[in-house]
Design a protein around this motif. Structure first.
Motif, mmCIF file in Angstrom:
data_model
loop_
_atom_site.group_PDB
_atom_site.id
_atom_site.type_symbol
_atom_site.label_atom_id
_atom_site.label_comp_id
_atom_site.label_asym_id
_atom_site.label_seq_id
_atom_site.Cartn_x
_atom_site.Cartn_y
_atom_site.Cartn_z
ATOM 1 N N THR A 6 0.841 -1.192 0.000
ATOM 2 C CA THR A 6 0.000 0.000 0.000
ATOM 3 C C THR A 6 0.872 1.237 0.000
ATOM 4 O O THR A 6 2.023 1.205 0.462
ATOM 5 C CB THR A 6 -0.912 0.030 1.241
ATOM 6 O OG1 THR A 6 -0.091 -0.038 2.415
ATOM 7 C CG2 THR A 6 -1.882 -1.139 1.246
ATOM 8 N N ASN A 7 0.344 2.339 -0.488
ATOM 9 C CA ASN A 7 1.098 3.589 -0.483
ATOM 10 C C ASN A 7 0.890 4.323 0.840
ATOM 11 O O ASN A 7 0.096 3.914 1.691
ATOM 12 C CB ASN A 7 0.707 4.461 -1.680
ATOM 13 C CG ASN A 7 -0.773 4.807 -1.693
ATOM 14 O OD1 ASN A 7 -1.396 4.950 -0.643
ATOM 15 N ND2 ASN A 7 -1.336 4.951 -2.893
ATOM 16 N N THR A 8 1.604 5.418 1.010
ATOM 17 C CA THR A 8 1.567 6.133 2.292
ATOM 18 C C THR A 8 0.180 6.698 2.594
ATOM 19 O O THR A 8 -0.212 6.773 3.765
ATOM 20 C CB THR A 8 2.604 7.263 2.327
ATOM 21 O OG1 THR A 8 2.410 8.126 1.195
ATOM 22 C CG2 THR A 8 4.020 6.688 2.292
ATOM 23 N N ASN A 9 -0.568 7.101 1.566
ATOM 24 C CA ASN A 9 -1.918 7.608 1.808
ATOM 25 C C ASN A 9 -2.794 6.537 2.453
ATOM 26 O O ASN A 9 -3.529 6.802 3.410
ATOM 27 C CB ASN A 9 -2.552 8.082 0.493
ATOM 28 C CG ASN A 9 -1.892 9.337 -0.042
ATOM 29 O OD1 ASN A 9 -1.417 10.181 0.720
ATOM 30 N ND2 ASN A 9 -1.851 9.484 -1.361
ATOM 31 N N LYS A 10 -2.708 5.322 1.926
ATOM 32 C CA LYS A 10 -3.480 4.210 2.476
ATOM 33 C C LYS A 10 -2.995 3.841 3.867
ATOM 34 O O LYS A 10 -3.793 3.544 4.768
ATOM 35 C CB LYS A 10 -3.389 3.002 1.536
ATOM 36 C CG LYS A 10 -4.173 1.774 2.009
ATOM 37 C CD LYS A 10 -5.672 2.037 2.070
ATOM 38 C CE LYS A 10 -6.435 0.776 2.407
ATOM 39 N NZ LYS A 10 -7.891 1.021 2.548
ATOM 40 N N GLN A 11 -1.685 3.877 4.071
ATOM 41 C CA GLN A 11 -1.124 3.548 5.376
ATOM 42 C C GLN A 11 -1.602 4.528 6.443
ATOM 43 O O GLN A 11 -1.944 4.134 7.569
ATOM 44 C CB GLN A 11 0.403 3.527 5.302
ATOM 45 C CG GLN A 11 0.943 2.378 4.463
ATOM 46 C CD GLN A 11 2.410 2.540 4.106
ATOM 47 O OE1 GLN A 11 3.045 3.541 4.458
ATOM 48 N NE2 GLN A 11 2.953 1.569 3.399
ATOM 49 N N ILE A 12 -1.635 5.810 6.101
ATOM 50 C CA ILE A 12 -2.128 6.835 7.028
ATOM 51 C C ILE A 12 -3.601 6.590 7.352
ATOM 52 O O ILE A 12 -4.031 6.689 8.508
ATOM 53 C CB ILE A 12 -1.920 8.242 6.421
ATOM 54 C CG1 ILE A 12 -0.428 8.602 6.445
ATOM 55 C CG2 ILE A 12 -2.733 9.286 7.183
ATOM 56 C CD1 ILE A 12 -0.093 9.886 5.706
ATOM 57 N N GLN A 13 -4.355 6.227 6.346
ATOM 58 C CA GLN A 13 -5.780 5.943 6.539
ATOM 59 C C GLN A 13 -5.973 4.755 7.490
ATOM 60 O O GLN A 13 -6.821 4.788 8.381
ATOM 61 C CB GLN A 13 -6.434 5.662 5.190
ATOM 62 C CG GLN A 13 -7.923 5.381 5.260
ATOM 63 C CD GLN A 13 -8.508 5.040 3.889
ATOM 64 O OE1 GLN A 13 -7.898 5.262 2.850
ATOM 65 N NE2 GLN A 13 -9.711 4.481 3.899
ATOM 66 N N GLU A 26 0.979 15.940 7.999
ATOM 67 C CA GLU A 26 0.896 14.785 7.103
ATOM 68 C C GLU A 26 2.204 14.545 6.360
ATOM 69 O O GLU A 26 2.620 13.395 6.176
ATOM 70 C CB GLU A 26 -0.243 14.979 6.104
ATOM 71 C CG GLU A 26 -0.437 13.765 5.193
ATOM 72 C CD GLU A 26 -1.653 13.902 4.304
ATOM 73 O OE1 GLU A 26 -1.508 13.673 3.078
ATOM 74 O OE2 GLU A 26 -2.733 14.230 4.822
ATOM 75 N N LYS A 30 4.386 11.027 6.398
ATOM 76 C CA LYS A 30 4.834 10.324 5.187
ATOM 77 C C LYS A 30 6.352 10.171 5.171
ATOM 78 O O LYS A 30 6.880 9.150 4.721
ATOM 79 C CB LYS A 30 4.358 11.074 3.945
ATOM 80 C CG LYS A 30 2.859 10.987 3.708
ATOM 81 C CD LYS A 30 2.451 11.667 2.403
ATOM 82 C CE LYS A 30 0.971 11.477 2.135
ATOM 83 N NZ LYS A 30 0.544 12.108 0.866
#
Length: 295
Positions: A6-13, A26, A30
């Motif tokens: 997963t990318n960082t956006n998904k990981q943060i989510q 944010e 990242k």
């Protein structure tokens, strides 16, 4: 995270959804994810999880996870410095005492009259430690050994004082355990402050294990020895704790004291300083006391 990248956006989510407070901008979050890595940081935020679904305890913060991570990093860096001193000292003592006892056998580590055959000789079912280590690649990767064999093609092995310098700490300890002459082993252990050979091997095995964890960048703060550390005069295991990282720190300090009292003092001071500094964070302070068991 499952079995898909997963990318960082998904990981943060995912982290936010599980209840972790991301108390950084944010862009900084990242940066952490791309620098340290989601998977590696998971070794540290695991401490803050409360169930099998990886949900976080209330008030869990990314800043505390990062603080724990860097405590671990700083501890490993400190320990490597002092563990290297113990390793070199132990290596020197083994080479010196055993080589001088068996002067007519310069490659004594490969002589089954001196070392247990199980260390030396392979069987159809198991390759011996010596045969796993002393390979053409091992020789070619070490200039001293390569030069020796070029100049002495008749030698199966170079002398111990050349070879043992390139054994890992673990292989060196394995060799020591397999030396048959208990009197010469006692000379080594007594010079490092321990009269009982079995207890020495127990404590040094823990030192090697910590050394490997530090060298490979593994998690350190929640370390517990698989076996209880041997009790000897001179080491005060608080509340009979003989498994925690703090118990191992006491063993390291004990060995350092018998190498150099100044290095022991430096070690204790460095450990006290790092724990004092990190204890400014109440969450990390609790981990230091309850996980590492440092008082």
């Amino acid at each position: 995270m499952g079995n898909k990248a997963t990318n960082t956006n998904k990981q943060i989510q995912i982290l936010s959804g599980r209840g972790l407070t991301l108390d950084f901008p944010e862009a900084k979050v990242k940066e952490f994810l791309l620098d340290i890595g989601y998977y590696r940081l998971g070794f540290y935020w695991h401490h803050f999880e409360i169930d099998d679904d990886h949900n976080f305890a209330p008030d869990s913060k990314l800043s505390d996870v990062i603080g724990l991570y860097y405590l671990d990093v700083d501890l490993r860096n400190i320990l490597l410095k002092y563990l290297n001193r113990i390793e070199i000292h132990f290596r020197t003592k083994v080479i010196y005492y055993v080589s001088n006892k068996f002067k007519d056998f310069p490659a004594w580590f490969a002589d089954d009259a001196i070392v247990n055959n199980s260390f030396i000789q392979s069987t159809p079912f198991k390759t011996s430690m010596l045969n796993r280590v002393y390979t053409p690649e091992f020789i070619n990767n070490n200039k001293t050994l390569k030069k020796h064999h070029q100049n002495n093609p008749q030698d199966t092995y170079a002398p111990a004082w050349k070879v043992l310098e390139f054994f890992t700490f673990g292989v060196l300890l394995n060799l020591f355990k397999n030396i048959k002459d208990t009197d010469i082993k006692k000379r080594v252990t007594e010079s490092m402050g321990i009269l009982n050979i079995d207890k020495f091997e127990n404590l040094m095995s823990a030192v090697v294990l910590i050394r490997n964890i530090c060298s490979h960048g593994d998690v350190l703060y929640d370390f517990n020895t698989p076996r209880g550390l041997s009790v000897i005069p001179g080491i005060d295991f608080v509340n009979s704790d003989r498994n925690s990282l703090n118990a191992c720190l006491k063993v390291i300090a004990y060995f350092l004291k018998h190498i150099s009292e100044n290095r022991e003092k430096d070690f204790i001071n460095d450990i006290e300083t790092i724990f004092k500094e990190n204890s400014k964070n109440a969450v990390i302070e609790k981990i230091i006391k309850e996980k590492i068991k440092y008082q």
